[in-house]
Design a protein around this motif. Structure first.
Motif, short mmCIF file in Angstrom:
data_model
loop_
_atom_site.label_atom_id
_atom_site.label_comp_id
_atom_site.label_asym_id
_atom_site.label_seq_id
_atom_site.Cartn_x
_atom_site.Cartn_y
_atom_site.Cartn_z
N ASP A 29 0.87 -1.18 0.00
CA ASP A 29 0.00 0.00 0.00
C ASP A 29 0.91 1.23 0.00
O ASP A 29 2.14 1.09 -0.06
N THR A 32 3.77 1.08 2.47
CA THR A 32 4.77 0.02 2.41
C THR A 32 5.47 -0.08 1.05
O THR A 32 6.49 -0.75 0.93
N HIS A 57 10.24 -0.38 11.93
CA HIS A 57 9.81 -1.38 10.96
C HIS A 57 8.88 -2.33 11.66
O HIS A 57 9.14 -2.68 12.79
N PRO A 58 7.79 -2.80 11.07
CA PRO A 58 7.27 -2.47 9.73
C PRO A 58 6.92 -0.99 9.57
O PRO A 58 6.71 -0.29 10.57
N PRO A 59 6.87 -0.53 8.31
CA PRO A 59 6.59 0.89 8.06
C PRO A 59 5.21 1.31 8.53
O PRO A 59 4.27 0.53 8.52
N MET A 60 5.13 2.58 8.95
CA MET A 60 3.84 3.16 9.34
C MET A 60 3.76 4.58 8.79
O MET A 60 4.78 5.16 8.44
N THR A 62 3.25 7.37 10.21
CA THR A 62 3.95 8.34 11.04
C THR A 62 4.91 7.61 11.96
O THR A 62 4.90 6.38 12.03
N CYS A 63 5.72 8.37 12.69
CA CYS A 63 6.61 7.74 13.65
C CYS A 63 5.78 7.21 14.81
O CYS A 63 4.97 7.92 15.39
N GLU A 64 6.03 5.95 15.16
CA GLU A 64 5.24 5.34 16.22
C GLU A 64 5.51 6.00 17.57
O GLU A 64 4.64 6.06 18.43
N ARG A 65 6.72 6.49 17.75
CA ARG A 65 7.08 7.02 19.07
C ARG A 65 6.66 8.48 19.24
O ARG A 65 6.04 8.85 20.22
N GLU A 67 5.03 10.37 16.74
CA GLU A 67 3.92 10.75 15.88
C GLU A 67 4.34 11.71 14.77
O GLU A 67 3.48 12.21 14.04
#
Lengths: 162, 379
Positions: A29, A32, A57-60, A62-65, A67
């Motif tokens: 998508d 990814t 990783h895996p890609p998201m 935004t930054c998971e930490r 945002e």
């Protein structure tokens, strides 16, 4: 003529898919796509957040930490160590012949960033695989798609070859 | 979390027989378990005004049909879903807020539905979402993810399978004392070590036992609880994990109790040393040591030594674990078995399984890295 598709919920369906040569492959998508595009060029790229200076990783999106939406793709060397692995002794997922190894790799660049890349370990016997084994990426073509895969690095200790 | 205005207690337990095949329609067994829970408490079903139904198969039965079958005439609160201790917390909150007075929490297990499998397009083999990074490598099932976590855990702390084997072995001993348990023959260390390897290191005897049946408990406010048949067992606190966006890869905690554990101890005003009985979720045996350490019941990396030989964790030991046999040997009740057994122990009617000291119990539900936990007490 029937339209019946193999039922992936059953063992029979999985065997049918196998007979048809269907193997599980990524359905990228927007988030990814860069990962799989890089793989097609035999490059391993993962996301990096410059705001908190960490890989993910895996890609998201935004930054998971933090945002932060300013997230970039960085090429990494493809060298890493085995974080953990399993040896599947029973058919688990269609397209695979048991037994097979599934491992998670910590890339050397992202050792402390809780990054784990899922892979198989090829190029050695199942029983050669060990925890913290040094490994390196290679690219395997499956039905026209290139999948990053990992094999023992030159400094890995291969029991079966000693 | 905790209740703010009153104490809320579990006052009644109801079970149907756990069976390998579904023997009666699921609506019927749900009603049967609920009526048994009401009768156990000594409460007329018409007094019950709340229900929580937990179903993890498709299609689910109608909650209204179950409520009518029980004889609930004034249903004021209905919130379906959840697993294990968490729905007890949700029900307690509703009672505490005055939305209802007495709630039946019922779990229906029906193994007829297929287990969850990866979402592979059958014509093309394509897989989306986060699964696209796993399924093309043959990783698609919980058991495999547990195997990855288990090997890491054992490697990190130098824990051996021969040590952790005592968890399924002792739980089997407990199951042999439990008339509801589906497993009825003993397990030795050799039996365990010779059991089939499925996803190395996970063996067949590390996996819980699928069963069918319905399992209910009744909760009510403290003032009403004191008038009923049994010693009330209070829900002191509960909490669910903060689930991140990629819950299958939650960061591991390597030091001390997790934030979830700290929250439930603070809310209960109790500490890990106050917990008499440990009900650790055991969908897979490896969850038990991970939960023990996450909840601060033992120091990080000590579970192997603690459980080895079984003396510390068997009924009569320092801290009996899963005195009913757990999901490995009683059957997969999705955490309901742990709650029902803890209640019976705390009110002192666990029969030959009764532990010597049983004033408090800590209960965990589901995966150690995404699950919930709570504390029950007789006070």
């Amino acid at each position: 003529m029937t339209n019946e598709k193999p039922n992936v919920q059953t063992r029979e369906g999985q065997e049918q898919m196998k007979a048809l040569g269907i193997k599980p492959l990524p359905d990228p998508d927007a988030t990814t796509q860069p990962y799989w595009d890089a793989a097609m060029n035999e490059e391993l790229k993962i996301q990096f957040c410059s705001a908190c200076n960490q890989y993910q990783h895996p890609p998201m999106p935004t930054c998971e930490r933090c945002e932060a939406s300013k997230i970039e793709w960085r090429s990494i060397s493809g060298k890493g160590i085995i974080y953990s692995f399993i040896i599947d002794r029973r058919l688990m997922t269609t397209g695979f012949d048991e037994p097979y190894v599934v491992a998670q790799i910590n890339p050397i660049e992202a050792e402390h960033d809780d990054v784990r890349i899922t892979t198989n370990i090829k190029g050695c016997e199942l029983t050669d695989v060990y925890m913290d084994m040094p490994v390196e990426v290679f690219f395997e073509e499956v039905n026209g798609v290139k999948l990053p895969q990992f094999k023992p690095a030159p400094d890995a200790i291969i029991k079966s070859q000693q | 979390m905790k209740t703010d205005h009153m104490k809320v207690a579990i006052v009644g337990c109801g079970y149907t027989k756990a069976t390998r095949k579904l023997e009666k329609p699921e609506t019927e067994i749900a009603i049967e378990a609920c009526l048994m829970a009401a009768q156990d408490a000594g409460m007329d079903p018409s007094e019950i005004d709340g229900i929580n139904v937990q179903v993890h198969h498709y299609p689910p039965p109608e909650t209204q049909t179950i409520a009518q079958g029980i004889g609930i005439t004034n249903l004021r609160w209905n919130q379906d879903g959840g697993l294990g201790i968490l729905p007890a917390g949700v029900a307690a909150q509703a009672i505490d807020a005055g939305e209802c007075n007495s709630v039946l929490v019922v779990k229906i297990m029906n193994t007829i539905a297929p287990i969850s499998t990866p979402q592979i397009d059958p014509s093309t083999g394509r897989v989306g979402d986060w699964q696209q990074f796993e399924v093309p490598y043959g990783l698609g099932f919980s058991m495999q993810r547990v195997g990855l976590m288990a090997r890491k855990y054992m490697h990190r702390y130098n824990i051996k399978q021969e040590q952790l084997a005592w968890i399924p072995i002792v739980q089997r001993e407990h199951a042999l004392m439990n008339p509801w348990a589906v497993m009825d023959s003993p397990m030795t260390l050799d039996d365990y070590m010779n059991s089939r390897i499925i996803s190395d290191p996970v063996r067949l005897f590390d996996c819980d036992m699928p069963v069918n049946g319905a399992f209910a408990f009744l909760m009510t406010r403290e003032d009403r609880a004191k008038e009923l048949n049994h010693k009330p067992v209070y829900l002191k606190s509960w909490a669910g994990s903060e689930v991140t966006k990629r819950d299958q890869l939650n960061a591991e905690y390597l030091e001390g109790p997790t934030p979830l554990a700290l929250e439930i101890y603070k809310d209960a005003q109790l500490g890990p040393k106050d917990m008499d009985l440990w009900y650790m979720y055991d969908g897979f045996s490896y969850f038990v040591p991970m939960w023990m350490e996450n909840l601060g019941l033992i120091p990080r990396g000590e579970a192997g030594n603690y459980v080895e030989g079984g003396d510390n964790i068997r009924a009569g030991g320092e801290h009996p674990i899963n005195t009913h046999g757990g999901q490995l040997s009683e059957g997969r009740l999705h955490g309901h078995g742990h709650v029902l057994e803890a209640v019976q122990q705390l009110r002192g009617n666990a029969g030959i399984r009764q532990a010597n000291t049983a004033n408090t119990a800590i209960i965990s539900s589901v995966f150690p890295w995404t699950g919930a936990a709570g504390i029950l007490s007789v006070e």
